[in-house]
Write a protein that holds these residues in place. Structure first.
Motif, PDB file in Angstrom:
ATOM      1  N   PRO A   1      -9.008  -3.339   0.063  1.00 51.64           N
ATOM      2  CA  PRO A   1      -9.552  -2.598   1.206  1.00 51.64           C
ATOM      3  C   PRO A   1     -10.932  -3.091   1.645  1.00 51.64           C
TER       4      PRO A   1
ATOM      5  N   ASN B   1      -8.045   3.757   3.514  1.00 54.57           N
ATOM      6  CA  ASN B   1      -6.578   3.898   3.485  1.00 54.57           C
ATOM      7  C   ASN B   1      -5.986   3.806   4.897  1.00 54.57           C
TER       8      ASN B   1
ATOM      9  N   MET C   1      -5.971   0.228   5.864  1.00 52.47           N
ATOM     10  CA  MET C   1      -4.894  -0.487   5.148  1.00 52.47           C
ATOM     11  C   MET C   1      -3.526  -0.194   5.769  1.00 52.47           C
TER      12      MET C   1
ATOM     13  N   CYS D   1       0.842  -1.208   0.000  1.00 46.73           N
ATOM     14  CA  CYS D   1       0.000   0.000   0.000  1.00 46.73           C
ATOM     15  C   CYS D   1       0.877   1.259   0.000  1.00 46.73           C
ATOM     16  N   ILE D   2       0.611   2.144  -0.973  1.00 46.68           N
ATOM     17  CA  ILE D   2       1.427   3.357  -1.093  1.00 46.68           C
ATOM     18  C   ILE D   2       0.726   4.579  -0.470  1.00 46.68           C
ATOM     19  N   GLN D   3      -0.394   4.325   0.198  1.00 50.73           N
ATOM     20  CA  GLN D   3      -1.139   5.405   0.870  1.00 50.73           C
ATOM     21  C   GLN D   3      -1.514   6.547  -0.088  1.00 50.73           C
ATOM     22  N   CYS D   4      -1.937   6.144  -1.279  1.00 51.22           N
ATOM     23  CA  CYS D   4      -2.325   7.175  -2.255  1.00 51.22           C
ATOM     24  C   CYS D   4      -3.708   7.761  -1.938  1.00 51.22           C
ATOM     25  N   ARG D   5      -4.496   7.052  -1.111  1.00 56.69           N
ATOM     26  CA  ARG D   5      -5.837   7.503  -0.685  1.00 56.69           C
ATOM     27  C   ARG D   5      -6.913   7.337  -1.750  1.00 56.69           C
ATOM     28  N   MET D   6      -6.585   6.757  -2.894  1.00 54.78           N
ATOM     29  CA  MET D   6      -7.624   6.627  -3.931  1.00 54.78           C
ATOM     30  C   MET D   6      -8.823   5.821  -3.423  1.00 54.78           C
ATOM     31  N   CYS D   7      -8.540   4.804  -2.602  1.00 56.60           N
ATOM     32  CA  CYS D   7      -9.640   3.976  -2.083  1.00 56.60           C
ATOM     33  C   CYS D   7     -10.620   4.824  -1.272  1.00 56.60           C
TER      34      CYS D   7
ATOM     35  N   LEU E   1      -4.929  -3.942  -4.317  1.00 57.29           N
ATOM     36  CA  LEU E   1      -5.100  -4.411  -2.940  1.00 57.29           C
ATOM     37  C   LEU E   1      -6.595  -4.575  -2.600  1.00 57.29           C
TER      38      LEU E   1
ATOM     39  N   CYS F   1      -7.993   1.112  -6.315  1.00 57.31           N
ATOM     40  CA  CYS F   1      -6.625   0.859  -5.846  1.00 57.31           C
ATOM     41  C   CYS F   1      -5.671   0.566  -7.008  1.00 57.31           C
ATOM     42  N   PRO F   2      -4.648   1.401  -7.195  1.00 62.38           N
ATOM     43  CA  PRO F   2      -3.711   1.161  -8.312  1.00 62.38           C
ATOM     44  C   PRO F   2      -2.804  -0.037  -8.064  1.00 62.38           C
ATOM     45  N   MET F   3      -2.778  -0.520  -6.809  1.00 61.59           N
ATOM     46  CA  MET F   3      -1.870  -1.619  -6.477  1.00 61.59           C
ATOM     47  C   MET F   3      -2.604  -2.970  -6.395  1.00 61.59           C
TER      48      MET F   3
HETATM   49  S1  SF4 Z   1      -5.840   2.837  -3.022  1.00 58.52           S
HETATM   50 FE1  SF4 Z   1      -4.582   1.015  -2.590  1.00 58.52          FE
HETATM   51  S2  SF4 Z   1      -2.529   1.787  -2.460  1.00 58.52           S
HETATM   52 FE2  SF4 Z   1      -3.857   3.574  -2.318  1.00 58.52          FE
HETATM   53  S3  SF4 Z   1      -4.176   3.878  -0.107  1.00 58.52           S
HETATM   54 FE3  SF4 Z   1      -5.831   2.579  -0.821  1.00 58.52          FE
HETATM   55  S4  SF4 Z   1      -5.133   0.485  -0.506  1.00 58.52           S
HETATM   56 FE4  SF4 Z   1      -3.330   1.810  -0.376  1.00 58.52          FE
END
Ligand code: SF4
Ligand code: SF4
Length: 452
Positions: free
Chosen positions: A322, A277, A280, A255-261, A320, A316-318
């Motif tokens: 949530p 986020n 996560m 998780c890169i903590q981008c906050r998109m979720c 993951l 989530c771009p990764m």
């Molecule tokens: S969108 Fe994915 S990568 Fe970004 S904060 Fe949420 S879980 Fe982490």
């Protein structure tokens, strides 16, 4: 018979969601009666088919339910690109000189989520873990309204409409008795892959049947609206089989903590405190947090997650999970007895209209674009299987209790299980036959009395 009595006697439950008993939902007075014809999930055809084929019954019954609720704003909500369905409903409104109106919404996910729908139409946000009724609305879907139409004609919910979509030669609409084995329907469809899985419902929130045994055991219930066929090596199948521990490990390391979720979460957008986020970022150490106040501060927002899946299937771009983490944490909050406070007057956030997830892009992200044919079926296949396996729990609340015994002869429409006290619903059979088995969870009815 009064509307509520008829609905209760006929066992009407929410046709598109978890099966909330409709006679309890309609015990209300409201300003709006909103009919969700926006087909929340991608690649489902049922509500559209019903709008095209039964527009007059739909509009007529919406008027009757609205009158019962004292709701002076009866509204049918359709996606703006449902041209044929909008035309059919508009014509029905004109023909019946009805006060029902149409509200067109953009094509986004989750357009059909009750609370997002309420916000779009009324600009009111439902309180956290509250009901649309808290802001003057009752919401039902098209299938439920048509079940009410049947109930007013004395017909119980014993048959279901459903579409079969996905990796099939042709999308098909079916009308079958409740309790029909899913395999019997699939036998009538040309499925392309040799090894396939089935999602009962839509790709975002449906139930994955990933192995042969699960498909063999599945039956149509009052809430089944679609069977989505996908190859068994599809990304969605692999994803659904990911173990929880792997997801937790991934959350900690990827998780890169981008906050998109969080920023694209539909519940966050209508003003609820949902911060996937944050969950996560901390889920890896969750078991080490012994103090309940700290636990509440870090993880409490998971209680407001509606499990729509937008975060893990799109945002989530990764890649993951949530949603699954929120579901896991919700269980832990219950186990610890932590009562999460509710915001009873949330205000939609400023990005509510621009942060919508376009359905077409979602379908692409899910790897389902090749099944998005934009061809809606108009023919209906109706058939009765030789045997129906009728679950006693097809609704939220307590299971119904069987009122038939092995060896009894039953006819289509007969009551076979009576609602329990409180939240529950009656269950009827959809074929003539003999009861061949009754257990704590199901009633089996065979046309020929096989296995007696
Ligand atoms: S969108 Fe994915 S990568 Fe970004 S904060 Fe949420 S879980 Fe982490
Ligand atoms: S599943 Fe994800 S996007 Fe949906 S409500 Fe929960 S946190 Fe928000």
């Amino acid at each position: 018979m009064e509307l509520l009595e008829a609905v209760e006697a006929c066992g009407v439950v929410g046709a598109g969601g978890a099966g909330f008993p409709t006679h309890i939902k309609l015990k209300a007075q409201s300003e709006y009666f909103l009919v969700n014809a926006a087909e929340c999930e991608p690649l489902i055809e049922t509500d559209k088919y019903l709008c095209r084929s039964q527009a007059q019954r739909l509009v007529d019954t919406v008027g009757k339910i609205a009158a019962h609720l004292n709701a002076d704003k009866p509204v049918i909500v359709l996606k703006d690109h449902y041209h044929e369905e909008i035309k059919a409903v508009e014509e029905a409104i004109k023909e019946l000189n009805s006060n029902v109106t149409i509200f067109k919404i953009r094509t986004f996910y989750p357009a059909g989520d009750e609370q997002s729908l309420v916000e779009q139409v009324t600009r009111r946000s439902v309180p956290e873990r509250g009901l649309p009724l808290d802001v003057g609305c009752v919401v039902s879907n098209v299938g439920t309204v048509l079940s009410v139409a049947d109930a007013l004609e004395g017909k119980p919910v014993d048959w279901k409409y459903l579409s079969v979509t996905g990796d099939v030669n042709e999308i098909k609409m079916f009308h079958v008795p409740v309790g029909t084995p899913v395999l019997k329907i699939l036998e009538k469809v040309n499925i392309r892959p040799k090894d396939y899985s089935v999602i009962m419902g839509g790709p975002m929130m449906g139930k994955m049947l990933s192995d042969k045994k699960a498909i063999e055991e599945a039956v149509v219930t009052k809430t089944t609206g679609n069977l989505l066929v996908i190859p068994s090596d599809h990304y969605l199948v692999r994803r659904s089989n990911l173990p929880l521990r792997t997801m937790i490990r991934q959350a900690a390391s990827v998780c890169i903590q981008c906050r998109m979720c969080t920023d694209l979460c539909p519940r966050y957008l209508i003003g609820h405190d949902v911060f996937p986020n944050k969950v996560m970022r901390n889920v890896w150490r969750e078991e080490n947090i012994t103090d309940n106040d700290s636990y509440l501060e870090i993880f409490g927002s998971a209680a407001n997650c509606c499990s729509c899946g937008a975060c893990e299937m799109f945002s989530c771009p990764m890649g993951l999970s949530p949603r699954r983490m929120n579901e896991y944490i919700k269980g832990k909050l219950r186990q610890r007895g932590i009562d999460v406070p509710k915001n009873t007057s949330p205000q939609a956030r400023s990005g509510v209209d621009i942060h919508k997830i376009p359905t077409e892009r979602l379908i692409a992200r899910l790897g389902l674009s090749e099944y998005d044919t934009h061809k809606s079926p108009n023919d209906l296949i109706e058939f009765e299987p030789e045997e129906c396996i009728i679950p006693l729990s097809q609704h939220i609340g307590k299971p119904a209790s069987a009122v038939v015994s092995k060896g009894d002869s039953v006819n289509k429409g007969d009551l076979v299980a009576k609602a329990a006290e409180g939240l529950s619903a009656n269950i009827h059979c959809g074929i003539d036959g003999l009861v061949t088995d009754v257990t704590d969870t199901k009633i089996v009815i065979s046309k020929r009395g096989d296995n007696l």
